[in-house]
Every structure is written in structure tokens, then in C-alpha cells.
Motif scaffolding. Structure first.
Motif, short mmCIF file in Angstrom:
data_model
loop_
_atom_site.label_atom_id
_atom_site.label_comp_id
_atom_site.label_asym_id
_atom_site.label_seq_id
_atom_site.Cartn_x
_atom_site.Cartn_y
_atom_site.Cartn_z
N ALA A 1 10.54 1.88 -10.61
CA ALA A 1 10.77 2.37 -9.24
C ALA A 1 9.87 1.65 -8.25
O ALA A 1 10.30 1.32 -7.14
CB ALA A 1 10.56 3.88 -9.17
N LEU A 2 8.63 1.39 -8.64
CA LEU A 2 7.70 0.66 -7.77
C LEU A 2 8.21 -0.76 -7.54
O LEU A 2 8.26 -1.22 -6.40
CB LEU A 2 6.30 0.63 -8.38
CG LEU A 2 5.26 -0.20 -7.63
CD1 LEU A 2 5.04 0.34 -6.22
CD2 LEU A 2 3.96 -0.23 -8.42
N SER A 3 8.62 -1.43 -8.59
CA SER A 3 9.14 -2.79 -8.46
C SER A 3 10.37 -2.81 -7.56
O SER A 3 10.47 -3.66 -6.65
CB SER A 3 9.49 -3.35 -9.85
OG SER A 3 10.01 -4.65 -9.73
N ASP A 4 11.29 -1.90 -7.77
CA ASP A 4 12.50 -1.83 -6.95
C ASP A 4 12.15 -1.60 -5.48
O ASP A 4 12.74 -2.22 -4.59
CB ASP A 4 13.42 -0.72 -7.44
CG ASP A 4 14.01 -1.00 -8.81
OD1 ASP A 4 13.93 -2.14 -9.30
OD2 ASP A 4 14.54 -0.04 -9.42
N PHE B 1 0.84 -1.20 0.00
CA PHE B 1 0.00 0.00 0.00
C PHE B 1 0.88 1.25 0.00
O PHE B 1 0.67 2.17 -0.80
CB PHE B 1 -0.92 -0.03 1.22
CG PHE B 1 -1.84 1.15 1.33
CD1 PHE B 1 -3.11 1.10 0.79
CD2 PHE B 1 -1.45 2.30 2.00
CE1 PHE B 1 -3.97 2.18 0.89
CE2 PHE B 1 -2.30 3.39 2.11
CZ PHE B 1 -3.57 3.32 1.55
N THR B 2 1.86 1.27 0.89
CA THR B 2 2.74 2.44 1.02
C THR B 2 3.57 2.64 -0.24
O THR B 2 3.75 3.78 -0.70
CB THR B 2 3.64 2.30 2.25
OG1 THR B 2 2.79 2.19 3.41
CG2 THR B 2 4.56 3.50 2.42
N ALA B 3 4.04 1.55 -0.83
CA ALA B 3 4.82 1.67 -2.07
C ALA B 3 3.97 2.29 -3.18
O ALA B 3 4.41 3.21 -3.87
CB ALA B 3 5.34 0.30 -2.50
N ALA B 4 2.74 1.81 -3.34
CA ALA B 4 1.85 2.37 -4.38
C ALA B 4 1.53 3.83 -4.08
O ALA B 4 1.55 4.68 -4.97
CB ALA B 4 0.58 1.55 -4.50
N LYS B 5 1.28 4.11 -2.82
CA LYS B 5 0.93 5.48 -2.43
C LYS B 5 2.08 6.44 -2.71
O LYS B 5 1.88 7.51 -3.29
CB LYS B 5 0.57 5.51 -0.95
CG LYS B 5 0.25 6.88 -0.43
CD LYS B 5 -0.11 6.85 1.03
CE LYS B 5 -0.40 8.24 1.55
NZ LYS B 5 -0.86 8.22 2.94
N TRP C 1 4.66 -8.22 -10.67
CA TRP C 1 4.13 -7.97 -12.01
C TRP C 1 3.32 -6.68 -11.95
O TRP C 1 2.38 -6.57 -11.18
CB TRP C 1 3.23 -9.10 -12.48
CG TRP C 1 3.87 -10.46 -12.53
CD1 TRP C 1 5.20 -10.78 -12.47
CD2 TRP C 1 3.17 -11.71 -12.65
NE1 TRP C 1 5.37 -12.13 -12.55
CE2 TRP C 1 4.14 -12.73 -12.66
CE3 TRP C 1 1.84 -12.06 -12.76
CZ2 TRP C 1 3.81 -14.08 -12.77
CZ3 TRP C 1 1.51 -13.40 -12.87
CH2 TRP C 1 2.49 -14.39 -12.88
N ILE C 2 3.68 -5.74 -12.78
CA ILE C 2 2.97 -4.47 -12.84
C ILE C 2 2.44 -4.31 -14.25
O ILE C 2 3.19 -4.45 -15.22
CB ILE C 2 3.91 -3.29 -12.47
CG1 ILE C 2 4.56 -3.55 -11.11
CG2 ILE C 2 3.13 -1.98 -12.47
CD1 ILE C 2 5.66 -2.59 -10.74
N SER C 3 1.14 -4.04 -14.36
CA SER C 3 0.57 -4.00 -15.69
C SER C 3 -0.47 -2.90 -15.84
O SER C 3 -1.06 -2.43 -14.87
CB SER C 3 -0.07 -5.35 -16.02
OG SER C 3 -1.12 -5.62 -15.12
N LEU C 4 -0.64 -2.54 -17.11
CA LEU C 4 -1.73 -1.64 -17.49
C LEU C 4 -2.88 -2.50 -17.99
O LEU C 4 -2.66 -3.49 -18.69
CB LEU C 4 -1.28 -0.72 -18.63
CG LEU C 4 -0.27 0.34 -18.27
CD1 LEU C 4 0.24 1.02 -19.54
CD2 LEU C 4 -0.88 1.37 -17.33
#
Length: 123
Positions: free
Chosen positions: A88-91, A32-36, A109-112
Motif C-alpha cells: 500500500a505504501l509503494s502504491d 513523509f505523508t505517505a509514511a505517516k 524499495w521498502i525494506s526491513l
């Protein structure tokens, strides 16, 4: 602009499911904090869910090579302007994960997604 992200924690074996369940608040707060902070998503636009393990088996070569993950974390958004921040989010997630759960193999995994919709009344 404000994005929305949907985050899923997908344990791939029973040990990982047990660890994720026992530490759900820590894991969910990390994601949550990473996404925020990295994607700059407001609190009410971050959804984090912990799933049960549904994996029955991995193929033999993945097991022999020890490349099958214990947990897959997915981030999905329809906000394409966020794509430059994905690395940056993945890292950030991998770094935070290793500090707490380094013995649990993780894939991020980060996707659109092309289209999103809801019947939820947003406030």
C-alpha cells in the motif's frame, strides 16, 4: 506500537538531482505523508533525506532497455509488523509521484532492517 522509518531520496542522474532539489519540499512532503498515513508513523519518527547523485554509470543493457531509474526512494524500518502495509505504501508513493513527476522514472524499495540503534535521546 510505534514504528520508525528512514526515507532516502537517491537521484541517479544530474537532471533528477536538479528536479528533486528544486522540488524538495513537495517530494519530501509526499514521502513523509505517505509514511505517516499508510504506515501510521508519528511525525517525529519519520526521517526524510535527499541525497546527491553518486551514480557514475549504469550497465549498457539497462540503458538500452531504458530500465535504469532516475530516482530510487528507499524506506527502511526495523518494525516488522509494518510489512503487510508495504505494498500500500509503494502504491501510494508511485501514484503521488506520477501525478507530480511522471516523467522521472522511479523505483521504490521498502525494506526491513534486522537491528537498529541510536544514541539520540528520543522525546
Amino acid at each position: 506500537m510505534t514504528g520508525v522509518t528512514y526515507i532516502s531520496i537517491l537521484p541517479k542522474n544530474e537532471n533528477a538531482q536538479s528536479r528533486m532539489t528544486e522540488n524538495r519540499d513537495v517530494v519530501m512532503d509526499l514521502l513523509f505523508t505517505a509514511a505517516k498515513e499508510v504506515l501510521q508513523i508519528p511525525d517525529n519518527d519519520n526521517i526524510v533525506e535527499l541525497n546527491r547523485c553518486t551514480t557514475i554509470s549504469f550497465n549498457r543493457s539497462a540503458m538500452e532497455a531504458a530500465v535504469a531509474p532516475d530516482v530510487v526512494v528507499t524506506f527502511a524500518t526495523s518494525d516488522d509488523y509494518l510489512q503487510p502495509r508495504f505494498q500500500a505504501l509503494s502504491d501510494r508513493v508511485v501514484s503521488g509521484w506520477n501525478g507530480r513527476f511522471g516523467d522521472i522514472k522511479l523505483e521504490v524499495w521498502i525494506s526491513l532492517i534486522d537491528i537498529s540503534g541510536t544514541n539520540i535521546e528520543l522525546r
